[in-house]
Write an enzyme that holds these catalytic residues in place. Structure first.
Site, PDB file in Angstrom:
ATOM      1  N   HIS A  13      26.084   6.011  51.298  1.00 36.40           N
ATOM      2  CA  HIS A  13      24.800   6.393  50.708  1.00 36.40           C
ATOM      3  C   HIS A  13      23.888   5.190  50.590  1.00 36.40           C
ATOM      4  O   HIS A  13      22.890   5.234  49.872  1.00 36.40           O
ATOM      5  CB  HIS A  13      25.050   7.052  49.349  1.00 36.40           C
ATOM      6  N   GLU A  24      33.416 -19.423  54.500  1.00 38.29           N
ATOM      7  CA  GLU A  24      33.573 -20.834  54.119  1.00 38.29           C
ATOM      8  C   GLU A  24      34.518 -21.527  55.108  1.00 38.29           C
ATOM      9  O   GLU A  24      34.430 -22.731  55.337  1.00 38.29           O
ATOM     10  CB  GLU A  24      34.075 -20.967  52.677  1.00 38.29           C
ATOM     11  N   GLY A  83      41.134 -24.397  48.501  1.00 39.70           N
ATOM     12  CA  GLY A  83      40.701 -23.554  47.377  1.00 39.70           C
ATOM     13  C   GLY A  83      40.802 -22.071  47.705  1.00 39.70           C
ATOM     14  O   GLY A  83      41.348 -21.279  46.943  1.00 39.70           O
ATOM     15  N   ARG A  84      40.271 -21.685  48.882  1.00 34.02           N
ATOM     16  CA  ARG A  84      40.254 -20.246  49.219  1.00 34.02           C
ATOM     17  C   ARG A  84      41.606 -19.747  49.711  1.00 34.02           C
ATOM     18  O   ARG A  84      41.743 -18.583  50.073  1.00 34.02           O
ATOM     19  CB  ARG A  84      39.141 -19.965  50.227  1.00 34.02           C
ATOM     20  N   LYS A 124      40.364 -26.879  41.245  1.00 37.57           N
ATOM     21  CA  LYS A 124      41.179 -27.817  42.036  1.00 37.57           C
ATOM     22  C   LYS A 124      40.647 -29.240  41.854  1.00 37.57           C
ATOM     23  O   LYS A 124      41.392 -30.178  41.600  1.00 37.57           O
ATOM     24  CB  LYS A 124      41.156 -27.396  43.506  1.00 37.57           C
ATOM     25  N   GLU A 133      29.690 -25.663  37.536  1.00 38.90           N
ATOM     26  CA  GLU A 133      29.619 -24.335  36.903  1.00 38.90           C
ATOM     27  C   GLU A 133      30.833 -24.127  35.983  1.00 38.90           C
ATOM     28  O   GLU A 133      30.709 -23.654  34.853  1.00 38.90           O
ATOM     29  CB  GLU A 133      29.637 -23.213  37.959  1.00 38.90           C
ATOM     30  N   LYS A 141      24.974 -29.069  45.934  1.00 39.98           N
ATOM     31  CA  LYS A 141      25.508 -29.590  44.663  1.00 39.98           C
ATOM     32  C   LYS A 141      24.789 -30.888  44.290  1.00 39.98           C
ATOM     33  O   LYS A 141      24.427 -31.109  43.134  1.00 39.98           O
ATOM     34  CB  LYS A 141      27.012 -29.856  44.774  1.00 39.98           C
TER      35      LYS A 141
HETATM   36  O1  F6P Z   1      32.130 -23.643  46.929  1.00 38.52           O
HETATM   37  C1  F6P Z   1      32.816 -24.802  47.158  1.00 38.52           C
HETATM   38  C2  F6P Z   1      34.161 -24.861  46.520  1.00 38.52           C
HETATM   39  O2  F6P Z   1      34.603 -26.153  46.668  1.00 38.52           O
HETATM   40  C3  F6P Z   1      35.178 -23.864  47.082  1.00 38.52           C
HETATM   41  O3  F6P Z   1      35.722 -24.274  48.274  1.00 38.52           O
HETATM   42  C4  F6P Z   1      36.156 -23.800  45.966  1.00 38.52           C
HETATM   43  O4  F6P Z   1      37.010 -22.713  46.064  1.00 38.52           O
HETATM   44  C5  F6P Z   1      35.221 -23.725  44.780  1.00 38.52           C
HETATM   45  O5  F6P Z   1      34.130 -24.553  45.123  1.00 38.52           O
HETATM   46  C6  F6P Z   1      35.811 -24.159  43.474  1.00 38.52           C
HETATM   47  O6  F6P Z   1      36.244 -25.490  43.522  1.00 38.52           O
HETATM   48  P1  F6P Z   1      37.169 -26.092  42.406  1.00 38.52           P
HETATM   49  O7  F6P Z   1      38.444 -25.325  42.405  1.00 38.52           O
HETATM   50  O8  F6P Z   1      37.372 -27.532  42.795  1.00 38.52           O
HETATM   51  O9  F6P Z   1      36.452 -25.965  41.097  1.00 38.52           O
END
Ligand code: F6P
Length: 532
Positions: A382, A351, A265-266, A204, A210, A495
């Site tokens: 288990h 979150e 995002g979520r 987003k 990452e 971050k």
């Molecule tokens: O972990 C933080 C976060 O901003 C989440 O809310 C989001 O879903 C994820 O990182 C990925 O963010 P992006 O879609 O901006 O890469």
């Protein structure tokens, strides 16, 4: 939490202290309608909450509490596009992404047409890729999709693609690259061919380190085979709210799928983030997924407060956390296809509601989100179920099952469901095998609450409804806890630190002064890395 509803809060508190002595099993005896009162069926889902530790009096107070705390108004406010995310001054309109009611007067017309345009773009794109009209940059058919993203830009599509893998699908294989450990891509790349792989950068913000780092190694791998970065980039697509950043990255404009700042995002699996679902199962199947969620939306918006599944689930959570003292709750699907569900719900709930400052800008003095955790049943039996039955912790459980057995494995399904139903029963009634010497060790006190959510079939519709159910449950709880569930400021500090530590790992000259332990971790890693 209590200031708008002191009376209900106090009543519930005193009911809770009396309740610690009541047995759930006795409540069945004293109320012949208990099963009906605490069961709701809608959108292909059935919630049986009759094994929770409450009775009609508590439930009546919980629903009054919800009204006093403004849950019905808050629901309407969200559906009408009100600013429910005040720290970012935004609406949260994931419900508009799955609404087939283009005439909803509250939603701005341009927003509705934006959503429709992106859906049409997804439809055309999927059709083009599936029918071979759209080909790779070297003219061959696309065979694989590599989705690069994390958190909300990964967990939803991954959950759906894995859960519905038995559904009729297109020829496309979808893979997810979400972990930064290079071994993850190393494993994946053996299954992929650069010439026929479509790479999706799902972010987003288009700034998540990452995701961008993983995109960089994928790009390098593609370049070494395609020999021309332009060819590589034309096999990349972006799903993002920041078109400018995707363009600067070199993604062709036509390959950019837009999402909006009003989609958290979520909460974004319903947006273009769901593209891998449409590619894997076809656009019609993606629409079914949206339709299932819409059924739950309609129910959430219109069902009476005491017969409303997300409100019931949300308020039971509040009862368990704020009145009976639960610190966590477990989600245990007895359904291998839902292996990813606990992780998905962890992000959604923790979150969203893992916060300590209320919407009125002051620290809260009550518990907010419990820890959400869980794993597949029967594996859980288990590993951690011992603690659920005999530990000192009080951990409510949501069991999730699908009632249709796979054709060739009916007996396995019998055993699976027998185990699930038995776990819920054992948690409630407890028991002892009767051996006097070992009595205290063997005794299971019981009275541990659980709910069972079942569906006749696990398909696009019911999965859409299930995810929407938990989204709305999370929202209901945020209203009670007076928390903004749509921001996530807590993730930023780590971050920032990672950026300066990375500088120290590479150049060793960040402006940050680290504490001795952090310095030592950096030193140990560099030492080993530089000498290996
Ligand atoms: O972990 C933080 C976060 O901003 C989440 O809310 C989001 O879903 C994820 O990182 C990925 O963010 P992006 O879609 O901006 O890469």
């Amino acid at each position: 939490m209590k200031e708008n509803a002191t009376e209900q809060f106090d009543i519930l508190s005193s009911l809770a202290s009396g309740f610690k002595k009541k047995r759930i099993i006795d409540l069945f005896k004293s109320d012949p309608n208990r099963m009906d009162t605490f069961s709701i069926e809608t959108a292909g889902l059935h919630l049986d909450a009759s094994k929770q530790l409450l009775d009609n009096t508590v439930y009546a107070q919980l629903t009054k509490f919800a009204v006093k705390m403004g849950v019905p108004k808050a629901i309407e406010n969200m559906f009408r596009g009100g600013i429910v995310n005040p720290t970012e001054n935004r609406a949260a309109l994931h419900v508009a992404l799955r609404s087939s009611k283009s005439a909803d007067p509250w939603i701005p017309k341009d927003l509705v047409s934006d959503v429709q345009n992106v859906l049409s773009k997804i439809e055309n794109f999927v059709d083009g890729i599936v029918n071979g009209r759209l080909r790779s940059s070297v003219g061959v058919s696309i065979t694989d999709i590599l989705m690069i993203g994390v958190g909300g830009s990964n967990l939803g599509p991954k959950l759906v693609c894995k859960a519905l893998r038995e559904t009729k699908s297109t020829h496309l294989r979808v893979k997810f690259l979400d972990h930064l450990d290079g071994r993850e891509f190393d494993k994946l790349k053996n299954l992929l061919k650069p010439e026929s792989t479509l790479c999706v950068i799902a972010s987003k913000s288009f700034t998540t380190s990452e995701t961008l780092q993983n995109a960089a190694i994928v790009e390098k791998w593609m370049n070494s085979s395609l020999k021309d970065n332009k060819l590589t980039k034309s096999q990349f697509i972006a799903i993002t709210a920041d078109e400018g950043k995707a363009l600067s990255y070199g993604i062709p404009k036509g390959n950019i799928f837009r999402i909006w700042d009003w989609v958290g995002g979520r909460y974004s699996v319903w947006s273009a983030m769901g593209l891998p679902i449409a590619l894997k199962f076809g656009f019609a199947a993606f629409k079914e997924f949206l339709a299932g969620a819409e059924l739950m939306d309609d129910h959430f918006r219109s069902a009476p407060i005491d017969r409303n599944m997300p409100i019931m689930l949300g308020m039971l959570g509040v009862w368990n956390v704020n009145f009976l003292g639960a610190h966590s709750y477990a989600v245990i699907p007895y359904e291998e296809r839902l292996r990813e569900l606990p992780s998905y719900l962890q992000q959604l709930e923790m979150e969203s509601n893992g916060k300590r400052v209320g919407s009125n800008n002051t620290p809260i003095d009550y518990d907010s989100a419990p820890v959400t955790w869980g794993a597949l049943g029967t594996d859980a039996q288990h590993s951690f179920c011992q603690l659920l039955h005999q530990g000192t912790r009080f951990v409510p459980v949501d069991f999730i099952i699908s009632l249709t057995p796979p054709k060739e494995y009916v007996t396995n399904h019998d055993v699976l469901l027998a185990n699930c139903i038995a776990q819920a029963k054992a948690l409630m009634i407890g028991g002892n095998s009767g051996d006097t010497n070992l009595y205290p060790y063997k005794e299971i006190i019981g009275n541990r609450p659980s709910s069972i959510i079942s569906m006749e079939v696990l398909d696009m519709r019911t999965l859409g409804a299930l995810i929407a159910l938990y989204e709305h449950k999370t929202y209901v709880q945020s209203v009670i806890w007076k928390i903004n569930p749509f921001d996530q400021w807590g993730v930023n500090l780590g971050k920032e630190f990672a950026t300066s530590i990375l500088t120290d790992l590479s150049e060793g000259n960040s402006a940050d002064q680290h504490d001795p332990s952090t310095e030592e971790q950096i030193r140990r890693y560099k030492n080993l890395r530089n000498n290996s």
